[in-house]
Write a protein that holds these residues in place. Structure first.
Motif, PDB file in Angstrom:
ATOM      1  N   GLY A  99      27.724 133.066 -15.982  1.00 51.81           N
ATOM      2  CA  GLY A  99      27.665 131.885 -15.123  1.00 51.81           C
ATOM      3  C   GLY A  99      28.405 132.064 -13.823  1.00 51.81           C
ATOM      4  N   ARG A 100      27.746 131.679 -12.748  1.00 53.66           N
ATOM      5  CA  ARG A 100      28.372 131.778 -11.413  1.00 53.66           C
ATOM      6  C   ARG A 100      28.980 130.451 -10.998  1.00 53.66           C
ATOM      7  N   LEU A 101      28.416 129.364 -11.522  1.00 53.43           N
ATOM      8  CA  LEU A 101      28.894 128.017 -11.164  1.00 53.43           C
ATOM      9  C   LEU A 101      29.218 127.254 -12.438  1.00 53.43           C
ATOM     10  N   PRO A 102      30.270 126.440 -12.408  1.00 52.66           N
ATOM     11  CA  PRO A 102      30.511 125.595 -13.593  1.00 52.66           C
ATOM     12  C   PRO A 102      29.423 124.526 -13.694  1.00 52.66           C
ATOM     13  N   TYR A 103      29.017 124.232 -14.924  1.00 52.20           N
ATOM     14  CA  TYR A 103      27.958 123.230 -15.093  1.00 52.20           C
ATOM     15  C   TYR A 103      28.521 121.848 -14.797  1.00 52.20           C
ATOM     16  N   PRO A 104      27.931 121.105 -13.850  1.00 52.12           N
ATOM     17  CA  PRO A 104      28.468 119.776 -13.522  1.00 52.12           C
ATOM     18  C   PRO A 104      28.322 118.812 -14.707  1.00 52.12           C
ATOM     19  N   ARG A 105      29.400 118.233 -15.117  1.00 51.39           N
ATOM     20  CA  ARG A 105      29.395 117.372 -16.299  1.00 51.39           C
ATOM     21  C   ARG A 105      28.468 116.158 -16.140  1.00 51.39           C
ATOM     22  N   TRP A 106      28.413 115.628 -14.919  1.00 52.45           N
ATOM     23  CA  TRP A 106      27.609 114.426 -14.674  1.00 52.45           C
ATOM     24  C   TRP A 106      26.117 114.695 -14.859  1.00 52.45           C
ATOM     25  N   LEU A 107      25.732 115.975 -14.789  1.00 58.18           N
ATOM     26  CA  LEU A 107      24.306 116.298 -14.873  1.00 58.18           C
ATOM     27  C   LEU A 107      23.780 116.168 -16.302  1.00 58.18           C
ATOM     28  N   GLY A 108      24.681 116.313 -17.271  1.00 58.43           N
ATOM     29  CA  GLY A 108      24.312 116.127 -18.679  1.00 58.43           C
ATOM     30  C   GLY A 108      23.016 116.816 -19.055  1.00 58.43           C
ATOM     31  N   TYR A 109      22.154 116.065 -19.721  1.00 63.29           N
ATOM     32  CA  TYR A 109      20.879 116.607 -20.209  1.00 63.29           C
ATOM     33  C   TYR A 109      19.723 116.284 -19.262  1.00 63.29           C
ATOM     34  N   TYR A 110      20.022 115.854 -18.047  1.00 69.12           N
ATOM     35  CA  TYR A 110      18.943 115.478 -17.124  1.00 69.12           C
ATOM     36  C   TYR A 110      17.970 116.623 -16.837  1.00 69.12           C
ATOM     37  N   PRO A 111      18.452 117.889 -16.689  1.00 66.15           N
ATOM     38  CA  PRO A 111      17.461 118.960 -16.469  1.00 66.15           C
ATOM     39  C   PRO A 111      16.459 119.050 -17.627  1.00 66.15           C
ATOM     40  N   ALA A 112      16.971 118.934 -18.863  1.00 67.71           N
ATOM     41  CA  ALA A 112      16.073 118.996 -20.022  1.00 67.71           C
ATOM     42  C   ALA A 112      15.114 117.807 -20.011  1.00 67.71           C
ATOM     43  N   LEU A 113      15.620 116.645 -19.648  1.00 67.49           N
ATOM     44  CA  LEU A 113      14.783 115.444 -19.607  1.00 67.49           C
ATOM     45  C   LEU A 113      13.679 115.595 -18.558  1.00 67.49           C
ATOM     46  N   ALA A 114      14.042 116.137 -17.391  1.00 64.91           N
ATOM     47  CA  ALA A 114      13.049 116.316 -16.321  1.00 64.91           C
ATOM     48  C   ALA A 114      11.959 117.297 -16.772  1.00 64.91           C
ATOM     49  N   LEU A 115      12.362 118.379 -17.429  1.00 64.23           N
ATOM     50  CA  LEU A 115      11.380 119.357 -17.901  1.00 64.23           C
ATOM     51  C   LEU A 115      10.501 118.761 -19.002  1.00 64.23           C
ATOM     52  N   TYR A 116      11.098 117.941 -19.849  1.00 64.41           N
ATOM     53  CA  TYR A 116      10.361 117.285 -20.923  1.00 64.41           C
ATOM     54  C   TYR A 116       9.292 116.359 -20.324  1.00 64.41           C
ATOM     55  N   ALA A 117       9.705 115.571 -19.335  1.00 67.40           N
ATOM     56  CA  ALA A 117       8.759 114.650 -18.684  1.00 67.40           C
ATOM     57  C   ALA A 117       7.628 115.440 -18.027  1.00 67.40           C
ATOM     58  N   ALA A 118       7.978 116.580 -17.425  1.00 63.24           N
ATOM     59  CA  ALA A 118       6.952 117.410 -16.777  1.00 63.24           C
ATOM     60  C   ALA A 118       5.968 117.940 -17.823  1.00 63.24           C
ATOM     61  N   LEU A 119       6.473 118.332 -18.973  1.00 62.03           N
ATOM     62  CA  LEU A 119       5.598 118.852 -20.027  1.00 62.03           C
ATOM     63  C   LEU A 119       4.626 117.770 -20.499  1.00 62.03           C
ATOM     64  N   ILE A 120       5.146 116.562 -20.723  1.00 61.71           N
ATOM     65  CA  ILE A 120       4.286 115.485 -21.218  1.00 61.71           C
ATOM     66  C   ILE A 120       3.254 115.103 -20.149  1.00 61.71           C
ATOM     67  N   TRP A 121       3.689 115.083 -18.898  1.00 61.03           N
ATOM     68  CA  TRP A 121       2.735 114.795 -17.826  1.00 61.03           C
ATOM     69  C   TRP A 121       1.632 115.856 -17.812  1.00 61.03           C
ATOM     70  N   GLY A 122       2.057 117.112 -17.942  1.00 61.30           N
ATOM     71  CA  GLY A 122       1.081 118.208 -17.971  1.00 61.30           C
ATOM     72  C   GLY A 122       0.124 118.076 -19.138  1.00 61.30           C
ATOM     73  N   GLU A 123       0.649 117.653 -20.269  1.00 69.70           N
ATOM     74  CA  GLU A 123      -0.182 117.511 -21.466  1.00 69.70           C
ATOM     75  C   GLU A 123      -1.241 116.422 -21.263  1.00 69.70           C
ATOM     76  N   LEU A 124      -0.806 115.309 -20.654  1.00 64.56           N
ATOM     77  CA  LEU A 124      -1.703 114.163 -20.539  1.00 64.56           C
ATOM     78  C   LEU A 124      -2.633 114.245 -19.331  1.00 64.56           C
ATOM     79  N   PHE A 125      -2.112 114.743 -18.225  1.00 66.99           N
ATOM     80  CA  PHE A 125      -2.894 114.652 -16.992  1.00 66.99           C
ATOM     81  C   PHE A 125      -3.062 115.996 -16.280  1.00 66.99           C
ATOM     82  N   GLY A 126      -2.435 117.037 -16.806  1.00 72.09           N
ATOM     83  CA  GLY A 126      -2.386 118.304 -16.072  1.00 72.09           C
ATOM     84  C   GLY A 126      -3.667 119.099 -16.122  1.00 72.09           C
ATOM     85  N   GLN A 127      -4.575 118.759 -17.065  1.00 71.48           N
ATOM     86  CA  GLN A 127      -5.816 119.533 -17.184  1.00 71.48           C
ATOM     87  C   GLN A 127      -5.517 121.034 -17.274  1.00 71.48           C
ATOM     88  N   THR A 128      -4.526 121.364 -18.096  1.00 74.98           N
ATOM     89  CA  THR A 128      -4.067 122.744 -18.171  1.00 74.98           C
ATOM     90  C   THR A 128      -5.172 123.645 -18.720  1.00 74.98           C
TER      91      THR A 128
END
Lengths: 122, 491
Positions: free
Chosen positions: B162-191
């Motif tokens: 690790g080069r940077l300490p993980y900001p505590r305030w960020l919590g699980y938001y990156p995982a949540l954003a990726l999760y939302a992107a996956l569900i959007w892709g599943e429903l509307f992404g026409q993958t």
């Protein structure tokens, strides 16, 4: 009116009443063989006439008449029935709804879902 | 200027638009559950809830503090997970990932026929979820991304410190954003298969980059959303895996009562609560977004109102419709959150608890997971049974070259249609089972949070309302008529 005559009249009326539904059934004889008949008209890749959802009971006979203004391929999912559509010619698809469930139908070329057949268990 | 703006909007949205088909894979032939079943299921939820309350009241001592229920730990159930097994599964996991990527590029372009779509969406995303609920978080042991990072680190020691300490305030938001992107892709992404392969490569690159930037441990705890997702589901399982501190890379396992893993810890960050809420709301959205009332909200509510003031081609309205659906996907969790917080606030008020609403919200978050899980199972198990099983055929010919490696290439060629009655009854039974577990867990958590038995029972009344509400909504969605041909005949 004598009682014998009254009996005769009533008998004829009863016979007539009984025969009426039979006559209706005979009238529908052609349709009964086809089961539920549905006409669908497609214009420029859109369903412009006919129901979006066709509800039938399991075991019913279903006849779909589809008329499209463009050549396409009609596909009923689940039953996996395919039918070629020629421009402005009515094509007919007849099947027995043996499988219960909800089965969408679509146009392959236009990539459009036209509707669904819902087959309810008896 | 306004017209030009409209034209740009039209072009942009038309280009962005998805097409008619919403589900990423195959058709599911489920009928909406009949009203009688829906009503009896909802009634059953109420009866069960009152039964739980009655049991709690009978079990509660007349006075004095109630003892929190501690999860049962048995030291003698600790066992080492064989290292060879973990290593073999890791290799298999990486091989599965590489095969998924390769078949996307070189296999069939038909999503239904390509190995990669069925393997990723059905086997990995659904099958592994259900397996995790039974066997525990095996993903933590065999994740291909973790394995690849471990191999890279073996070659370049220290690369993921690790080069940077993980900001505590960020919590699980990156995982949540990726999760939302996956569900959007599943429903509307026409993958398409090739797109999925590109996305998996991109996701691999993101994992390596993020692990390099903030450290491997931080990224796989907070950012890699499959780890977060399977970690939460795995808490329900009767098996727990613990990394052996003594030997790096070795694991131990122990048995526990089912679901007590949800009581071991509390959600540590609001973002994790939101992640759980999104598990609930996204499945509810998936179930509801093609139903007649939902589609009607746009085409019979918004569309007439908007089109009276805004003249746009029909194709643009179709794009606006999809945009509206996407916005609703993101707004729905906020509605769920609002209801959750409102009922917790009621519990807090009833009990005059000194705990903050924030604290209570985090403490009860894990009790929602069983309901979220059964939402998922009832909604997707049909797809897993009809399309997921096709993987047995596909493994014989993953590149669609006419192979028959395992003699299964001709299996399941006809569509599989499940018995409607079985599906309906299974759905209702599963939803009720999830409801019972969640009500029970909330009760156990309440005993820990509120030491006074009267307060513990009082606090459960709003929680019961919440659980009955969630269960009824889940059943209601299953009973809604599904719209058909929505884009052909919007009005």
């Amino acid at each position: 009116m004598s009682s014998r005559r009254r009996v005769a009249v009533v008998s004829w009326l009863l016979l007539a009443a009984g025969a009426a539904p039979a006559a209706v059934a005979a009238d529908q004889g052609g349709d009964a063989a086809q089961g539920q008949v549905v006409d669908i008209v497609v214009h420029q890749g859109k369903r412009v006439s006919g129901p979006a959802v066709i509800k039938v009971q399991q075991g019913d006979e279903v006849t779909l008449h589809i008329t499209s203004d463009a050549a396409d391929e009609f596909h009923l999912h689940g039953y996996n029935l395919l039918m070629h559509l020629a421009p402005n010619r009515t094509a007919t698809l007849h099947f027995a709804a043996k499988l219960a469930g909800r089965f969408t139908f679509e146009l392959h070329k236009a990539d459009v879902e036209l509707g669904a057949v819902e087959v309810y268990p008896r | 200027m306004r017209r030009a703006g409209k034209a740009v909007l039209a072009l942009t949205l038309a280009g962005w638009s998805g097409a008619a088909s919403a589900c990423v894979l195959g058709a599911v032939y489920n009928l909406p559950i009949p009203f009688a079943l829906y009503a009896s299921g909802a009634g059953g939820a109420l009866v069960v809830s009152f039964a739980v309350v009655a049991l709690v009241l009978r079990a509660a001592p007349a006075s004095g503090a109630m003892r929190p229920v501690a999860p049962e730990r048995r030291a003698d159930s600790l066992a080492a997970v064989p290292a060879w097994l973990v290593e073999t599964l890791r290799w298999a996991s990486v091989f599965g990932l590489l095969l998924t990527i390769a078949t996307g590029f070189f296999g069939s372009s038909n999503p239904l026929a390509n190995f990669n779509m069925t393997f990723f969406w059905m086997i990995f995303l659904l099958g592994l979820t259900y397996l995790t609920a039974v066997l525990g978080d095996i993903y933590a042991l065999i994740s291909p991304w973790r394995t690849l990072c471990a191999w890279i680190e073996r070659a370049v020691p220290g690369i993921f410190r690790g080069r940077l300490p993980y900001p505590r305030w960020l919590g699980y938001y990156p995982a949540l954003a990726l999760y939302a992107a996956l569900i959007w892709g599943e429903l509307f992404g026409q993958t398409r298969p090739a797109t999925l392969s590109l996305l998996l490569i991109g996701y691999g690159g993101l994992n390596v980059l993020a692990a390099w930037l903030i450290g491997r441990n931080a990224w796989f705890q907070y950012g890699e959303f499959f780890s977060v997702f399977f970690g939460l589901v795995g808490r329900m399982a009767p098996i727990e895996y613990l990394q052996d501190g003594a030997a790096a890379g070795s694991w131990r396992m122990r048995l526990r009562k089912p679901f007590v893993g949800l009581l071991d810890l509390r959600a540590e960050h609001v973002s994790l609560l939101l992640f759980i809420i999104f598990m609930l709301s996204s499945t509810a959205f998936d179930g509801a977004h093609e139903t007649v009332p939902w589609v009607g909200m746009f085409w019979k509510g918004l569309y007439p109102a908007l089109s009276a003031h805004l003249v746009l081609p029909y194709v643009v309205w179709v794009s606006v419709y999809y945009l509206w659906q996407s916005v609703m996907l993101l707004l729905l969790p906020l509605c769920y959150l609002a209801v959750y917080l409102l009922l917790l606030w009621l519990a807090k008020t009833l009990t005059a608890s000194a705990l903050s609403l924030h604290d209570l919200a985090l403490r009860f978050a894990f009790t929602l997971i069983p309901i979220a899980f059964v939402y998922n199972v009832t909604h997707y198990y049909g797809e897993l049974s009809t399309q997921g099983i096709q993987i047995l055929r596909m493994i014989s010919d993953p590149f669609n070259l006419g192979w028959n490696l395992f003699g299964t290439a001709q299996w399941f060629t006809a569509p599989i249609v499940l018995d409607v009655g079985t599906v309906w009854h299974t759905q209702v039974a599963l939803i009720l089972a999830g409801h019972i577990v969640s009500v029970y867990l909330a009760h156990v958590e309440a005993l820990k949070v509120f030491p006074n038995p009267r307060h513990a029972v009082l606090s459960q009344l709003p929680m019961l309302v919440l659980m009955v509400l969630l269960t009824t909504v889940g059943l209601w969605i299953l009973s809604l008529p599904i719209d058909a041909g929505q884009l052909s005949a919007p009005v």
